[in-house]
Scaffold this active site. Structure first.
Site, PDB file in Angstrom:
ATOM      1  CG  ASN A  61      -0.467  -0.259   2.515  1.00  0.00           C
ATOM      2  OD1 ASN A  61       0.562  -0.891   2.666  1.00  0.00           O
ATOM      3  ND2 ASN A  61      -1.145   0.250   3.523  1.00  0.00           N
ATOM      4  CD  GLU A  63      -1.317   4.783   4.385  1.00  0.00           C
ATOM      5  OE1 GLU A  63      -0.832   5.650   5.148  1.00  0.00           O
ATOM      6  OE2 GLU A  63      -1.978   3.813   4.792  1.00  0.00           O
ATOM      7  CB  CYS A  72      -5.355  -1.330  -1.563  1.00  0.00           C
ATOM      8  SG  CYS A  72      -6.692  -0.531  -0.675  1.00  0.00           S
ATOM      9  CD  GLU A  74      -5.393  -5.921  -0.941  1.00  0.00           C
ATOM     10  OE1 GLU A  74      -4.885  -4.767  -0.925  1.00  0.00           O
ATOM     11  OE2 GLU A  74      -6.035  -6.398   0.001  1.00  0.00           O
ATOM     12  CB  CYS A 112     -11.068  -2.264   0.327  1.00  0.00           C
ATOM     13  SG  CYS A 112     -10.422  -1.620  -1.239  1.00  0.00           S
ATOM     14  CB  CYS A 115      -8.911  -4.392  -3.649  1.00  0.00           C
ATOM     15  SG  CYS A 115      -7.669  -3.126  -3.340  1.00  0.00           S
TER      16      CYS A 115
HETATM   17  N1  THU Z   1      -5.236  -1.434   2.742  1.00  0.00           N
HETATM   18  C1  THU Z   1      -4.683  -2.281   1.811  1.00  0.00           C
HETATM   19  O1  THU Z   1      -3.629  -2.005   1.227  1.00  0.00           O
HETATM   20  N2  THU Z   1      -5.348  -3.427   1.553  1.00  0.00           N
HETATM   21  C2  THU Z   1      -6.463  -3.858   2.192  1.00  0.00           C
HETATM   22  O2  THU Z   1      -6.953  -4.943   1.913  1.00  0.00           O
HETATM   23  C3  THU Z   1      -7.075  -3.014   3.200  1.00  0.00           C
HETATM   24  C4  THU Z   1      -6.472  -1.672   3.415  1.00  0.00           C
HETATM   25  C5  THU Z   1      -4.475  -0.221   3.082  1.00  0.00           C
HETATM   26  C6  THU Z   1      -5.062   1.065   2.610  1.00  0.00           C
HETATM   27  C7  THU Z   1      -4.451   2.031   3.586  1.00  0.00           C
HETATM   28  O3  THU Z   1      -3.135   2.380   3.152  1.00  0.00           O
HETATM   29  C8  THU Z   1      -4.326   1.228   4.873  1.00  0.00           C
HETATM   30  O4  THU Z   1      -4.379  -0.125   4.486  1.00  0.00           O
HETATM   31  C9  THU Z   1      -5.401   1.516   5.901  1.00  0.00           C
HETATM   32  O5  THU Z   1      -6.654   1.424   5.336  1.00  0.00           O
END
Ligand code: THU
Length: 160
Positions: A61, A63, A72, A74, A112, A115
């Protein structure tokens, strides 16, 4: 009126029940958590994608100060895999996450909604079910196709 039921299947596997290929993929996803950029959530997610040409592509991920601009793990991994190997099919995706304390989550985390829709498209494009391995220290959840993760998914078939 017709009352219907869906059969959503998954199974929880202990480490000694996983194949060596799956263990390698899960380890890649765990390693990929170290490449995340998470100054806001401090929640590190790693993803590893296995392709039918033998390649393994990782993502994490990423940000952004403008929160919705982040991505994310995925989607990072799936898009990277498809961009690097457009003619190969994605076969399996492994996901692992570490909490703020640096420890891997005891329970698996699951993708999520956005994704899931991207996974649905990748599976549709691959023309074969995509397996998903969700790692947690207490067990790995195995899902044998995106239909079990995103029932009623929207695909190109719905437009014809
Ligand atoms: N996140 C992911 O990368 N994958 C998931 O399946 C759930 C959430 C990340 C997004 C964000 O950077 C952090 O987790 C908190 O939501």
């Amino acid at each position: 009126m017709e009352n219907l039921k869906l059969d959503i299947r998954y199974r929880i596997l202990k480490e000694d029940e996983l194949s060596s290929e799956d263990l390698i993929l899960i380890n890649k996803a765990k390693e990929a958590t170290a490449t995340s950029y998470t100054p806001y959530s401090h929640f590190r997610v790693g993803a590893a994608v296995a392709m039918d040409n033998g390649e393994i592509i990782c993502g994490s991920n990423q940000e952004n100060a403008a929160f919705p601009s982040g991505l994310c793990a995925e989607r990072c991994a799936i898009f990277y895999a498809q961009a690097a190997h457009p003619d190969a099919a994605v076969t399996t995706l492994a996901i692992a996450a570490r909490q703020r304390d640096g420890l891997f989550t005891p329970q698996p985390i699951s993708p999520c909604g956005a994704c899931r829709q991207v996974l649905a498209e990748a599976e549709y494009r691959a023309k074969q079910p995509m397996r998903v391995l969700l790692y947690g220290t207490q067990g790995t959840c195995e899902i044998q196709g995106i239909g079990h993760l995103l029932p009623f998914m929207f695909t190109d078939d719905d437009m014809h």
